[in-house]
Scaffold this active site. Sequence first.
Site, mmCIF file in Angstrom:
data_model
loop_
_atom_site.group_PDB
_atom_site.id
_atom_site.type_symbol
_atom_site.label_atom_id
_atom_site.label_comp_id
_atom_site.label_asym_id
_atom_site.label_seq_id
_atom_site.Cartn_x
_atom_site.Cartn_y
_atom_site.Cartn_z
ATOM 1 N N GLY A 1 98.540 123.960 29.831
ATOM 2 C CA GLY A 1 99.316 122.743 29.594
ATOM 3 C C GLY A 1 100.677 123.026 28.995
ATOM 4 C CB ALA A 2 102.579 126.072 28.890
ATOM 5 N N GLY B 1 105.685 119.198 25.940
ATOM 6 C CA GLY B 1 105.085 118.937 24.638
ATOM 7 C C GLY B 1 104.731 120.183 23.843
ATOM 8 C CB SER C 1 92.844 116.040 17.866
ATOM 9 O OG SER C 1 93.245 114.759 17.408
ATOM 10 C CE1 TYR D 1 92.274 113.651 22.554
ATOM 11 C CE2 TYR D 1 92.209 112.699 20.353
ATOM 12 C CZ TYR D 1 92.748 113.599 21.251
ATOM 13 O OH TYR D 1 93.744 114.463 20.853
#
Length: 313
Positions: free
Chosen positions: A22-23, A26, A146, A172
């Site tokens: 996911g680079a 963000g 998270s 989540y």
Amino acid sequence: MSETWTTANIPDQHGRVAVVTGANAGLGYETAKALAERGASVVLAVRNVEKGERAAAGMTGDVSVQALDLTSLDSIRTAAAALRSRLDRIDLLINNAGVMYTPRQTTRDGFEMQFGTNHLGHFALTGLLLDRMLPVPGSRVVTVSSTGHRIRAAIHFDDLHWQRSYSRAAAYGQSKLANLMFTYELQRRLATHGTTVAVAAHPGLSSTELARNTPAALRVPLALVAPLMLQTPAMGALPTLRAATDPAALGGQYYGPGGRNEITGHPRLVTSSPESYEVAVQQRLWAVSEDLTGVTFPVIPQHHHSLGERAAV
């Protein structure tokens, strides 16, 4: 221990190889960019190769792109095979990609989207790449969790994919709790190897695209408080970077922002929820994850070494 840790504290990374999921935007973008600037060879593992190429063009150093769709086990296996064919070593695997608060939907393999992407996808990828890491002293698997792991925190083994009812926030939370349980159980299994360690991090509240699925009723209030509460993606990436590069980091540790409620601030060691440390649940989740993904890890079965094996550097 410095409590104003910044990218200036990252040791020289020349000779090291990092894969960051996911680079292309963000937190992942900032993580990959900082590692490349310090000399690492960085692979951007991304779903959208075109966006990945644009992201790579904005970085200095040795940066390449690998197609990876974490919602598809076929794509994960293809990506892992490609990475194994081109890399004889991996020093850092940064499991950063994620989705948040998505409407009820499933991955290509029928997994609930948040659990499937955030946990099962990274579980499979790590298992398929780990033998490129085990021979490398100081190698680390860093998984991004998270503060959301505390939201209605539980692994719902009786309905992992939320087929009976669905809560975006609870799903989540389950996926982010799974990230931590995966890290702690992986570290337990790695402990006797003495080379690779598993570390976790979380970004606090950062301004990224991750929140694009926030329910409409919350968008206006969030937009109003965002400038006051949210840190930049560059600040949000610091806990991940510290977990990946701080010579003092130990396997099984968890890094997050040092400010009040871990919302903002420079990275420091933090603790996760009591539920996340439940060994029996970690081991049950591991077994279920192996069954669902068909991926087994090239390490010995779990034993009962304590967390906290020092990372070699």
